[in-house]
Design a protein around this motif. Structure first.
Motif, short mmCIF file in Angstrom:
data_model
loop_
_atom_site.label_atom_id
_atom_site.label_comp_id
_atom_site.label_asym_id
_atom_site.label_seq_id
_atom_site.Cartn_x
_atom_site.Cartn_y
_atom_site.Cartn_z
N LEU A 187 44.60 36.73 41.98
CA LEU A 187 44.49 37.68 40.88
C LEU A 187 45.41 38.89 41.09
O LEU A 187 46.08 39.34 40.16
CB LEU A 187 43.05 38.15 40.73
CG LEU A 187 42.80 39.06 39.53
CD1 LEU A 187 42.83 38.25 38.23
CD2 LEU A 187 41.49 39.80 39.66
N ILE A 188 45.44 39.41 42.31
CA ILE A 188 46.31 40.55 42.60
C ILE A 188 47.77 40.18 42.36
O ILE A 188 48.54 40.95 41.78
CB ILE A 188 46.12 41.04 44.04
CG1 ILE A 188 44.70 41.56 44.25
CG2 ILE A 188 47.14 42.12 44.39
CD1 ILE A 188 44.32 42.72 43.38
N ASP A 189 48.17 38.98 42.79
CA ASP A 189 49.55 38.54 42.56
C ASP A 189 49.85 38.44 41.06
O ASP A 189 50.94 38.83 40.61
CB ASP A 189 49.79 37.19 43.24
CG ASP A 189 49.94 37.32 44.76
OD1 ASP A 189 50.35 38.40 45.22
OD2 ASP A 189 49.64 36.34 45.46
N GLU A 190 48.91 37.92 40.28
CA GLU A 190 49.15 37.80 38.85
C GLU A 190 49.17 39.15 38.14
O GLU A 190 49.81 39.30 37.10
CB GLU A 190 48.09 36.88 38.23
CG GLU A 190 48.27 35.42 38.64
CD GLU A 190 47.29 34.48 37.97
OE1 GLU A 190 46.37 34.98 37.29
OE2 GLU A 190 47.44 33.27 38.13
N LEU A 191 48.50 40.13 38.73
CA LEU A 191 48.56 41.49 38.18
C LEU A 191 49.87 42.18 38.52
O LEU A 191 50.17 43.24 37.98
CB LEU A 191 47.40 42.32 38.72
CG LEU A 191 46.01 42.06 38.12
CD1 LEU A 191 44.94 42.76 38.95
CD2 LEU A 191 45.95 42.53 36.69
N GLY A 192 50.66 41.57 39.40
CA GLY A 192 51.92 42.19 39.80
C GLY A 192 51.81 43.07 41.02
O GLY A 192 52.71 43.87 41.31
N GLY A 193 50.71 42.94 41.76
CA GLY A 193 50.52 43.76 42.95
C GLY A 193 49.84 45.07 42.62
O GLY A 193 49.64 45.43 41.46
N VAL A 194 49.46 45.80 43.66
CA VAL A 194 48.80 47.10 43.51
C VAL A 194 49.52 48.12 44.37
O VAL A 194 49.77 47.87 45.56
CB VAL A 194 47.31 47.01 43.93
CG1 VAL A 194 46.66 48.38 43.87
CG2 VAL A 194 46.57 46.02 43.05
N GLU A 195 49.84 49.25 43.78
CA GLU A 195 50.59 50.28 44.51
C GLU A 195 49.64 51.25 45.21
O GLU A 195 48.73 51.80 44.59
CB GLU A 195 51.49 51.06 43.56
CG GLU A 195 52.40 52.07 44.27
CD GLU A 195 53.41 52.71 43.33
OE1 GLU A 195 53.28 53.91 43.08
OE2 GLU A 195 54.30 51.99 42.85
N VAL A 196 49.86 51.43 46.51
CA VAL A 196 49.09 52.40 47.29
C VAL A 196 50.05 53.15 48.21
O VAL A 196 51.17 52.70 48.47
CB VAL A 196 48.00 51.72 48.16
CG1 VAL A 196 47.03 50.93 47.30
CG2 VAL A 196 48.62 50.82 49.22
N LEU A 268 47.87 37.02 29.59
CA LEU A 268 46.46 37.26 29.34
C LEU A 268 45.63 36.04 29.70
O LEU A 268 44.61 36.14 30.38
CB LEU A 268 46.26 37.62 27.87
CG LEU A 268 44.81 37.81 27.41
CD1 LEU A 268 44.14 38.95 28.16
CD2 LEU A 268 44.76 38.06 25.91
N TYR A 269 46.10 34.86 29.27
CA TYR A 269 45.34 33.64 29.56
C TYR A 269 45.33 33.34 31.05
O TYR A 269 44.29 32.98 31.62
CB TYR A 269 45.93 32.45 28.80
CG TYR A 269 45.15 31.18 29.06
CD1 TYR A 269 44.01 30.89 28.31
CD2 TYR A 269 45.52 30.31 30.08
CE1 TYR A 269 43.27 29.75 28.58
CE2 TYR A 269 44.78 29.17 30.34
CZ TYR A 269 43.65 28.89 29.59
OH TYR A 269 42.91 27.77 29.86
N ASP A 270 46.49 33.50 31.72
CA ASP A 270 46.55 33.22 33.16
C ASP A 270 45.61 34.12 33.94
O ASP A 270 44.92 33.68 34.88
CB ASP A 270 47.99 33.39 33.67
CG ASP A 270 48.91 32.26 33.19
OD1 ASP A 270 48.39 31.24 32.71
OD2 ASP A 270 50.14 32.43 33.30
N LEU A 271 45.58 35.40 33.56
CA LEU A 271 44.68 36.33 34.23
C LEU A 271 43.22 35.95 33.98
O LEU A 271 42.39 35.96 34.90
CB LEU A 271 44.94 37.75 33.73
CG LEU A 271 46.18 38.46 34.28
CD1 LEU A 271 46.49 39.71 33.46
CD2 LEU A 271 45.97 38.84 35.74
N ALA A 272 42.93 35.60 32.73
CA ALA A 272 41.56 35.22 32.40
C ALA A 272 41.16 33.94 33.12
O ALA A 272 40.02 33.81 33.59
CB ALA A 272 41.42 35.05 30.89
N ASP A 273 42.08 32.99 33.22
CA ASP A 273 41.80 31.73 33.90
C ASP A 273 41.49 31.98 35.37
O ASP A 273 40.51 31.45 35.91
CB ASP A 273 43.01 30.81 33.75
CG ASP A 273 42.74 29.41 34.29
OD1 ASP A 273 41.68 28.83 33.96
OD2 ASP A 273 43.59 28.89 35.05
N THR A 274 42.30 32.82 36.02
CA THR A 274 42.06 33.12 37.43
C THR A 274 40.78 33.91 37.61
O THR A 274 39.98 33.63 38.52
CB THR A 274 43.25 33.93 38.00
OG1 THR A 274 44.43 33.13 37.93
CG2 THR A 274 42.99 34.31 39.46
#
Length: 361
Positions: A187-196, A268-274
């Motif tokens: 899910l994190i990969d499909e979101l494009g990563g998270v910046e910290v 949207l669908y890929d995120l929802a599927d995951t």
């Protein structure tokens, strides 16, 4: 994993979902994450409903539960299981010993109006009274006067974890959400990563993490390593790991709000599927429609409106690897949530913390 069950109507009023309106994929969850919520248009419901695993908490626990008070608030138990089986065995460190524990546990209280929330992290190493539980095979397990909190899940699954939390808090959990390692990473990969931004170097071979001080856009693998590390920073305790998890959650919430999923139906669908493959929920959230409606009611909560604390504890004098609940202070925390009030700062002052605060922001 808990067996699938059919959806049942909930006890509390649910926010209305707007048909044909694409809902934001919100992520709250475990292994340091938030509840994964929301998904798109009506025509995908049937394709995604089969993804969702659920457990009927009401049926498992019966009437032996705290009073279900309808004051407009919601209480959600969010767990991350540290099972090492299947695709999880190579993720996040650890060994496959055939068991599963609640590696991360958070009680999320959404206040009336759904504009702010308090999140109480329960350290996995907390020694608590565990009530008698019946597991998914029908085997009954005796109560224990002092057991590690995360043993509740390994003893009796989701229902036992909920029963233990309700026994500790006196608060009825309206919902249950569980997230697994492999789904979280994807899910994190499909979101494009998270910046910290990290203020110190973090290196932990056990969680496969190596970050220099500075700003990073974390991949799914790095994010999983961060929310699971306990030896790479601070005092090496679970309390320090919780501080890292809480900082990551806030960054994740902001990332979800800025991802722009509405611009791409496929995204949207890929995120929802995951997301729907990643979670196990209570039976009231066991359909895309219910999960989307639930998420829609949470999407107005920004990271600045999330108060994140750790259950007041102190290290066990007899075993430095365990912590004991500070009963008087914990009672203040649970009483505040029970009455839909803010948690007083005094409730967590002077308690064990973990020395990793501010390392991630």
């Amino acid at each position: 994993m808990p067996a699938e069950s059919t959806p049942q109507s909930g006890h509390r009023r649910k926010p209305r979902s707007t048909r044909h309106k694409a809902l934001v994929i919100a992520a709250w969850s475990a292994a340091g994450v938030f509840v994964l919520g929301g998904t798109g248009l009506g025509y995908v419901y049937f394709n995604l409903n089969d993804n969702i695993k659920s457990v009927d908490i009401d049926q498992a626990l019966g009437s032996d539960r705290p009073l279900d008070v309808d004051n407009g608030s919601q209480d959600i138990l969010v767990l991350g299981s540290d099972t090492r089986s299947g695709t999880n065995k190579d993720l996040g460190g650890g060994t496959d010993d055939g068991s599963a524990r609640s590696d991360t546990a958070m009680v999320v209280h959404v206040y009336e109006g759904h504009k702010k929330a308090s999140v109480v992290s329960i350290p996995r190493d907390t020694l608590v009274p565990r009530p008698a539980c019946t597991d998914s095979e029908g085997v009954e397990h005796d109560a224990a006067s002092l057991a590690m909190f995360n043993s509740a899940y390994s003893t009796g699954g989701a229902a036992c974890a909920v029963k233990t939390v309700e026994s500790m808090t006196g608060i009825r959990m309206d919902h249950y959400v569980e997230v697994d390692f492999s789904g979280f990473q994807k899910l994190i990969d499909e979101l494009g990563g998270v910046e910290v931004t990290t203020t110190k170097d973090i290196t932990d071979k056990e969680s496969h993490l190596d970050l220099k001080a500075g700003t990073h856009r974390l991949t799914g693998k790095q994010s999983l390593g961060l929310v699971r590390t306990r030896h790479g920073v601070g005092d090496g305790s679970d309390l320090g790991r919780i501080q890292l998890q809480q900082a990551f959650i806030k960054a994740l919430v902001e990332q979800v709000k800025s991802v722009g999923v509405l611009t791409s139906p496929k995204k949207l669908y890929d995120l929802a599927d995951t997301a729907t493959k990643t979670v196990t929920t209570d039976s009231d959230l066991a359909s895309v429609k219910d999960l989307a409606s639930f998420a829609n009611g949470l999407k107005g909560i920004s990271s600045s409106k999330m108060n994140m604390v750790t259950l007041p504890v102190q290290y066990d004098p007899a075993d430095g690897n365990r912590v004991l609940v500070e009963k008087d202070k914990a009672a203040v925390v649970w009483d505040a949530l029970k009455n839909d009030r803010a948690i007083p700062k005094s409730a967590t002052e002077g308690t064990a913390s973990g020395d990793a605060k501010g390392v991630v922001r």
